[in-house]
Motif scaffolding. Structure first.
Motif, PDB file in Angstrom:
ATOM      1  N   ALA A  33       0.862  -1.166   0.000  1.00 37.96           N
ATOM      2  CA  ALA A  33       0.000   0.000   0.000  1.00 37.96           C
ATOM      3  C   ALA A  33       0.908   1.228   0.000  1.00 37.96           C
ATOM      4  O   ALA A  33       1.997   1.208   0.583  1.00 37.96           O
ATOM      5  N   PHE A  50      -3.771   8.202  -0.424  1.00 39.81           N
ATOM      6  CA  PHE A  50      -3.433   6.810  -0.117  1.00 39.81           C
ATOM      7  C   PHE A  50      -4.033   5.886  -1.163  1.00 39.81           C
ATOM      8  O   PHE A  50      -5.111   6.154  -1.696  1.00 39.81           O
ATOM      9  N   ILE A  51      -3.345   4.773  -1.419  1.00 38.51           N
ATOM     10  CA  ILE A  51      -3.846   3.783  -2.354  1.00 38.51           C
ATOM     11  C   ILE A  51      -3.499   2.402  -1.831  1.00 38.51           C
ATOM     12  O   ILE A  51      -2.390   2.169  -1.335  1.00 38.51           O
ATOM     13  N   GLY A  52      -4.467   1.492  -1.911  1.00 36.14           N
ATOM     14  CA  GLY A  52      -4.260   0.158  -1.405  1.00 36.14           C
ATOM     15  C   GLY A  52      -3.413  -0.692  -2.337  1.00 36.14           C
ATOM     16  O   GLY A  52      -3.098  -0.290  -3.461  1.00 36.14           O
ATOM     17  N   LYS A  53      -3.075  -1.890  -1.874  1.00 34.66           N
ATOM     18  CA  LYS A  53      -2.209  -2.769  -2.657  1.00 34.66           C
ATOM     19  C   LYS A  53      -2.790  -3.049  -4.038  1.00 34.66           C
ATOM     20  O   LYS A  53      -2.070  -3.047  -5.037  1.00 34.66           O
ATOM     21  N   LYS A  57      -8.668   0.869  -3.974  1.00 33.85           N
ATOM     22  CA  LYS A  57      -9.097   1.768  -2.894  1.00 33.85           C
ATOM     23  C   LYS A  57      -8.154   2.955  -2.816  1.00 33.85           C
ATOM     24  O   LYS A  57      -6.930   2.780  -2.711  1.00 33.85           O
ATOM     25  N   THR A  58      -8.722   4.140  -2.896  1.00 31.99           N
ATOM     26  CA  THR A  58      -7.931   5.369  -2.761  1.00 31.99           C
ATOM     27  C   THR A  58      -8.646   6.330  -1.821  1.00 31.99           C
ATOM     28  O   THR A  58      -9.862   6.223  -1.604  1.00 31.99           O
ATOM     29  N   TYR A 104      -4.373  -1.751   3.007  1.00 31.86           N
ATOM     30  CA  TYR A 104      -4.604  -0.320   2.806  1.00 31.86           C
ATOM     31  C   TYR A 104      -4.186   0.386   4.087  1.00 31.86           C
ATOM     32  O   TYR A 104      -4.475  -0.102   5.180  1.00 31.86           O
ATOM     33  N   SER A 106      -3.467   4.479   5.985  1.00 35.03           N
ATOM     34  CA  SER A 106      -3.565   5.928   5.866  1.00 35.03           C
ATOM     35  C   SER A 106      -2.911   6.641   7.046  1.00 35.03           C
ATOM     36  O   SER A 106      -2.901   7.867   7.078  1.00 35.03           O
TER      37      SER A 106
END
Length: 124
Positions: A33, A50-53, A57-58, A104, A106
């Motif tokens: 992530a 932020f962005i997940g693996k 998801k952002t 994810y 943050s």
């Protein structure tokens, strides 16, 4: 050991755009992530985006929603932060960070790997 190197910062006028890159080595970016953080002079570090693996998801800080876009290019092993409609208050050192432990993340404390940062200055 993942290594992250940011680039793309610089001086830009208000209303301008920049694209920051975060090049990864020592690991596959798809396993991490990614987060972008920034720190302005005299201020605390804050999370920007932020962005997940998986890349699906952002999330964004309220101050940059609608202006910044985060993405990952796993083939290039590089993450990006596209910044537009830049404002003077966007000035600061921008850091990318990687988390292998979380799908994810943050919060800064959840990121194990950090780049050295790239300076962004928005000024006329």
């Amino acid at each position: 050991q993942l290594q992250l190197v940011e680039s793309g910062g610089g001086l830009v006028q208000p209303g301008g755009s920049l694209r920051l890159s975060c090049a990864a080595s020592g690991g596959a970016l798809e396993d991490y992530a990614i987060g972008w953080f920034r720190q302005a002079p005299g201020k605390k570090r804050e999370g920007v985006s932020f962005i997940g693996k998986s890349g699906y998801k952002t999330d964004y800080a309220d101050s940059v929603k609608g202006r910044f876009t985060i993405s990952k290019d796993n083939a290039k092993n590089t993450a990006f932060l596209q910044m537009s409609s830049l404002k003077p208050e966007d000035t600061g050192v921008y850091y990318c960070a990687g988390s292998r432990r979380y799908i994810y993340a943050s919060e800064a404390r959840h990121f194990e790997y950090w780049g050295q940062g790239t300076q962004v200055t928005v000024s006329s």
